[in-house]
Design a protein around this motif. Structure first.
Motif, PDB file in Angstrom:
ATOM      1  N   GLU A  52       0.831  -1.204   0.000  1.00 42.60           N
ATOM      2  CA  GLU A  52       0.000   0.000   0.000  1.00 42.60           C
ATOM      3  C   GLU A  52       0.871   1.262   0.000  1.00 42.60           C
ATOM      4  OE1 GLU A  52      -3.594   0.238   0.147  1.00 42.60           O
ATOM      5  OE2 GLU A  52      -3.361  -1.837  -0.523  1.00 42.60           O
ATOM      6  N   VAL A  53       1.953   1.238   0.736  1.00 43.24           N
ATOM      7  CA  VAL A  53       2.865   2.389   0.786  1.00 43.24           C
ATOM      8  C   VAL A  53       3.538   2.584  -0.566  1.00 43.24           C
ATOM      9  CG1 VAL A  53       5.012   3.282   1.811  1.00 43.24           C
ATOM     10  CG2 VAL A  53       3.268   2.235   3.271  1.00 43.24           C
ATOM     11  N   TYR A  54       4.047   1.511  -1.149  1.00 43.91           N
ATOM     12  CA  TYR A  54       4.737   1.603  -2.437  1.00 43.91           C
ATOM     13  C   TYR A  54       3.786   2.036  -3.554  1.00 43.91           C
ATOM     14  CZ  TYR A  54       8.538  -0.948  -0.128  1.00 43.91           C
ATOM     15  OH  TYR A  54       9.543  -1.336   0.719  1.00 43.91           O
ATOM     16  N   ALA A  55       2.512   1.673  -3.439  1.00 47.73           N
ATOM     17  CA  ALA A  55       1.524   2.059  -4.455  1.00 47.73           C
ATOM     18  C   ALA A  55       1.042   3.498  -4.258  1.00 47.73           C
ATOM     19  CB  ALA A  55       0.336   1.103  -4.418  1.00 47.73           C
ATOM     20  N   GLY A  56       1.381   4.092  -3.137  1.00 45.18           N
ATOM     21  CA  GLY A  56       0.985   5.470  -2.875  1.00 45.18           C
ATOM     22  C   GLY A  56      -0.374   5.623  -2.230  1.00 45.18           C
ATOM     23  N   ARG A  57      -1.007   4.532  -1.850  1.00 50.42           N
ATOM     24  CA  ARG A  57      -2.324   4.598  -1.214  1.00 50.42           C
ATOM     25  C   ARG A  57      -2.228   4.925   0.271  1.00 50.42           C
ATOM     26  NH1 ARG A  57      -3.077   0.488  -5.171  1.00 50.42           N
ATOM     27  NH2 ARG A  57      -2.393  -1.141  -3.745  1.00 50.42           N
TER      28      ARG A  57
END
Length: 134
Positions: free
Chosen positions: A20-25
């Motif tokens: 989720e962090v890497y996807a920007g969410r």
């Protein structure tokens, strides 16, 4: 440790949060929120790991072990070293250990593992009586 039982690994939850962090969410400010108490515990009671911080990628993570249990009284909710955990496992009947990974640079922190330690259930078997022939 010989009395370690009821082990729970939180690797899947960690992987999902990092995705989720890497996807920007999820923002890094939401996951890099270690309290000053946790950062101090990492400095004085933590043990370094071989894993580099997944957020800032600057330094290895530090594992901090927290103990909780009714029998611990004033010691409940405190950080302990591995040596202290080994000693406590022989003194108390049952308590839970929560291992948290923390980055002392960016304040990333996540629960890694939990398990139960103590003397409950250890050596409950009675010694066998010897016969006259032995």
């Amino acid at each position: 440790m010989l009395t370690q039982r009821q082990v729970v690994d939180y690797a899947l939850q960690r992987r999902a949060l990092l995705a989720e962090v890497y996807a920007g969410r999820v923002g890094t400010m939401e996951v890099c929120d270690a309290s000053p108490y946790l950062l101090r515990a990492a400095k004085f009671h933590g043990r370094p790991s071989d894993v580099t911080c997944p957020v800032c990628r600057r330094e290895p993570l530090t594992h901090v072990s927290w103990v909780y249990g009714d029998e611990l009284k004033h010691a409940a909710g405190s950080a302990r070293t591995v040596e202290e955990l080994t000693r406590m496992a022989t003194l108390f009947e049952e308590f839970t250990v929560y291992v948290v990974e923390v980055c002392r640079t960016c304040s990333w922190n996540h629960l890694v593992q939990s398990y139960v330690l103590g003397t409950r259930g250890v050596n409950t078997r009675k010694p066998r009586r010897r016969t006259a022939a032995e």
